[in-house]
Structure formats: C-alpha cells, structure tokens
Design a protein around this motif. Sequence first.
Motif, short mmCIF file in Angstrom:
data_model
loop_
_atom_site.label_atom_id
_atom_site.label_comp_id
_atom_site.label_asym_id
_atom_site.label_seq_id
_atom_site.Cartn_x
_atom_site.Cartn_y
_atom_site.Cartn_z
N VAL A 8 -45.83 13.52 -59.14
CA VAL A 8 -44.87 13.54 -60.25
C VAL A 8 -45.30 14.64 -61.22
O VAL A 8 -46.40 14.59 -61.77
N GLY A 9 -44.44 15.64 -61.39
CA GLY A 9 -44.72 16.72 -62.33
C GLY A 9 -45.09 18.02 -61.62
O GLY A 9 -45.98 18.05 -60.77
N GLU A 32 -39.97 16.82 -60.21
CA GLU A 32 -40.09 17.41 -61.55
C GLU A 32 -38.78 17.21 -62.31
O GLU A 32 -37.70 17.48 -61.78
N ASP A 154 -47.78 14.28 -64.59
CA ASP A 154 -46.56 14.46 -65.38
C ASP A 154 -46.81 14.60 -66.87
O ASP A 154 -45.93 14.31 -67.68
N GLY A 158 -45.29 11.74 -69.65
CA GLY A 158 -44.65 11.39 -68.38
C GLY A 158 -44.67 9.89 -68.10
O GLY A 158 -45.33 9.12 -68.78
#
Length: 384
Positions: A8-9, A32, A154, A158
Amino acid sequence: MRTQIVIVGAGPAGLMLGRLLEQAGVESVILERRSPDYVLGRIRAGVLEQGSVDLLDRAGAGARMHAEGLVHEGVGLSFDGDRHRIDFSALIGRQVMVYGQTEVTRDLMAARQAPSIYEAENVELHDVDGAPWVSYVKDGVSQRIDCDFIAGCDGFHGPSRASLPEGALSLFERVYPFGWLGILVDRPPVEHELIYAHHARGFALCSQRSPSRSRYYIQVPEGERAADWSDTRFWDELRQRLDPATAEALPTGPSIEKSIAPLRSFVAEPLRFGKLFLAGDAAHIVPPTGAKGLNLAMSDVALLADALIEFYGEKSTAGIDAYSAHALARIWKAERFSWWMTSLFHTFPETGPFGRRIQRAEFDYLVGSVAAQQSLAENYTGLR
Ligand code: APR
Ligand code: PHB
C-alpha cells in the motif's frame, strides 16, 4: 485477484520494496491513492546516505543518480553567523549524495515492471491477522486482492497503521511548536554544500537540488501560512539568519514552490502485526533536520525485502520475525540524531536565555572536538 504481497503506497518505501521483490521473483501489487503525476509533484528532501545509494544501485535504478546527483564531502554549519565546516571525508572517509527524493521516486517508478494500481480509492485492509486481503475502488468498481502479506508503505496518514486494533501499537511522539517554510528556486546554490544555520530569529537551511536549482528553508512558528510569505519577505528573513558573506552572496529569484511542513518525531512499535508490516513514514516520522526520513524508509524496506525473499526462498520465518526489532534499532538511532540536530539548530521560545546558552555551548563543543564532529559525520552520512 491474488498476489504474494500487496504494497500500500507508491512513495519511495513502497516502490523500493516492490522493486527488490520483483528482482527476486516475489510477486507484488502496489496500490496507490494518487496519480503518478501527483506522486512525482511532491517536493521532498534530497540527501542520500551511502546505504540508500547502494540500494538504488541494487534495484537497478541508480544510473541517473550517479550521472546527475552531487556527491557532498561535508556540510556547513552556522551559529549566530559563526561558520564551520564538518568534513565527512577527512573525519570518517564517507560522503552523501544530494539527489531529490522526487527523482528517486521517478527512477523507481520507471524501473518497476510488475503491476501498480494508481488512483485506487478507499483502500482497506482486512483480516491482517489471518488470511489477509485488501479492498479498493478503481474507476468506480470495487476490487479485492488476496495476498500472503501486506506491506503498509502508505505514509503517516495512510490506512495501514490506522487499521490496527486499539492497543496493538505503542506510539511515541513529540510535536515541535514550529514548522519549516521551504521554497524552491531556479538559481544556483549559494554554496557548493548545504548550510544548517542557528540564529536567534530561528533556524535556516540552504540546500539544493542541482547546480541550477536551490531549496531553502526557515523555521516559522506553528500556525503560519505560506500565503503570507511573499518571496521578498522570505529572502529578507533568510538573509538575517545567515552569516553576512552568505547573505550577501545569496542568488535570489522567484520561487517555483513554497510550502510549510510541520516538524514531528514519531515511532509506532512494533512494525509487524500478523501479516501486516509497516515501513517508512507509516511507521515513523523524523523532523527533517538531518535528512533521515527517506534514508530510514530505504533501510526499512531493505530489511523487509530480504526477510520476505528469505521466507519464500528458504521457507524460513527468521527474517520476518526479526524485522520489527531489527528495523526499530536503526530507527531509534535516527530519531535520536534528528531530535539532536533539531534541538541544536532551532529556537525554542520556552527554554529562554538558558536554553540558548546551552545550545551555544553545544555548538562550541562540537566545532572544537574531533570526536563530536566524527559523531555528527557518522550519523549524518548514515549509521551502518
Ligand atoms: N491508499 C493508497 N495509498 C495511500 C493512501 C491510501 N489510503 N494514503 C497514502 N497513500 C500513499 C501516498 O499517496 C504516498 O504516495 O502512500 C504513499 C506514501 O509515501 P510517502 O509519504 O512518500 O512515504 P514513504 O514511502 O514511507 O517515504 C518516506 O517520504 O515523507 C517523506 O520524509 C519522508 O523522505 C521520507 C519519505
Ligand atoms: C532538502 O534539500 O530538502 C533538505 C536537505 C537537508 C535536510 C532537509 C531537507 O536536512
């Protein structure tokens, strides 16, 4: 869809992790929230430790950095206008590479072959302690990816860290009562190296991105707005905080970016919960004094990548079990150094004249002691 690792990210942490995994034949999908252009439009720091340089080379993404990056053998310090130079090469035989985080991100994005899903909305993590999966919305359609592990790369805001149950993490935090107002300008740097300056009016930093592009920062009280700072006001304030010769030589010009970043020290422990690993700004924040943020993100994902590669290659959980403790040992040393540099160079209204005398004594000790300078040089160029 199913993959081995959902990342994630797509900041430097996520992209580097993805790249190291794909080189080793481990599958990943990067999710993303933003578009590639948005990610590449963010202006961030730009000093790479040798370890980060080596990692970019390992990722096969170091060519442009070696061609365009600037090797710095030292750094300038100033205290109320008294200048000193810390000579990394002479003190410890090490250097740093000045190369923007934006460029690191661009090079890693270009190197990646495996799937990345940009503009993924509503990313949510599920069953991180069991059979993990991630849901998101792309072009209005809900999607699901099942995976073995999730890497939360993230950033501070995030969803990964936020998805953990109350009490799963211990949080350590210090918020500083000021921020950095930064500008980017298409003018040559005032000096060949960076200058970190303490002044009664506040901290200032002269940095750079290339031989023709410079980055400057000044400490401003919290609550300040970038819109209230005209370029003229910024340059006037910066000049007052530098030594007279540097102030005189400053190549000023119209800013092409201007923004304020808050300063914070933050660590979440541990970095693993079930099948979720946290890395980079998702797990920790350092104030920018000392330029450790990107380098810590790089060292986290180097450890995490090796641990995951070992898991798939040798069916051993030793690396993933040790990841959190391993990474945190390095993280806390960088937290300490960033806190120390922040404490030395900024003004803290609440500590009064006593605090400023202590800062002066610290500075005098530093510039009079080879041991203290070696310590700064070791930390700045990167602890191994
Ligand atoms: N869904 C998907 N992606 C998200 C979400 C979300 N809900 N929230 C945040 N992201 C993305 C961000 O858009 C960003 O691209 O996660 C990425 C995190 O990247 P960074 O903030 O750059 O963090 P990291 O990769 O850990 O890099 C650390 O960045 O902030 C600097 O000083 C820091 O230099 C250090 C480096
Ligand atoms: C930067 O160039 O943006 C920069 C450099 C050094 C720092 C922080 C930021 O310590």
